[in-house]
Enzyme design. Sequence first.
Site, PDB file in Angstrom:
ATOM      1  CB  SER A   8      25.380  55.855  36.132  1.00  0.00           C
ATOM      2  OG  SER A   8      25.599  56.641  37.287  1.00  0.00           O
ATOM      3  CG  HIS A   9      25.896  52.992  41.545  1.00  0.00           C
ATOM      4  ND1 HIS A   9      26.938  52.540  40.758  1.00  0.00           N
ATOM      5  CD2 HIS A   9      25.761  52.085  42.538  1.00  0.00           C
ATOM      6  CE1 HIS A   9      27.412  51.422  41.267  1.00  0.00           C
ATOM      7  NE2 HIS A   9      26.724  51.128  42.351  1.00  0.00           N
ATOM      8  CB  SER A  10      22.875  58.564  39.439  1.00  0.00           C
ATOM      9  OG  SER A  10      22.024  59.617  39.040  1.00  0.00           O
ATOM     10  CG  ASP A  67      28.519  54.542  38.156  1.00  0.00           C
ATOM     11  OD1 ASP A  67      28.452  53.320  38.396  1.00  0.00           O
ATOM     12  OD2 ASP A  67      27.664  55.352  38.568  1.00  0.00           O
ATOM     13  CB  SER A  70      28.103  47.244  42.986  1.00  0.00           C
ATOM     14  OG  SER A  70      27.513  48.516  42.863  1.00  0.00           O
TER      15      SER A  70
END
Length: 128
Positions: A8-10, A67, A70
């Site tokens: 995930s980006h987070s 997610d 990128s």
Amino acid sequence: MVGIVVVSHSERAAEGIREIAREMGGDVRIEAVGGTGDGQIGTTPEPIREAVEAADGSGEGVVVLVDLGSAVMNAELALEEAAVDEAVVADAPVLEGALNAAVAATAPNATVEAVREAAEEAAGVSKL
């Protein structure tokens, strides 16, 4: 046992999804990776590669769930460099796909392809 990586980006989102998936997957090896090395939102290939290699503890392969766009690119770059025999990125919703993948990976005869397919089946499940 087929391993699973949640990207995930987070970092917090990845950890939360892993926490939920572990409830369904029991002993399945599930790694979470998210954010950048400096604590920002985003993804980078190197930590993903490390997570893939860690998830492949039994050598039976890895399914990666991502997610956003990128994260797909960075996961694919990571898989090119990973020292594993078989790893794929699933085209699946990350949370629901991780749950399905975790359950599928518990099967004694689970394969990377079967776990990937289970993750991708989550795309067609209605929530209402």
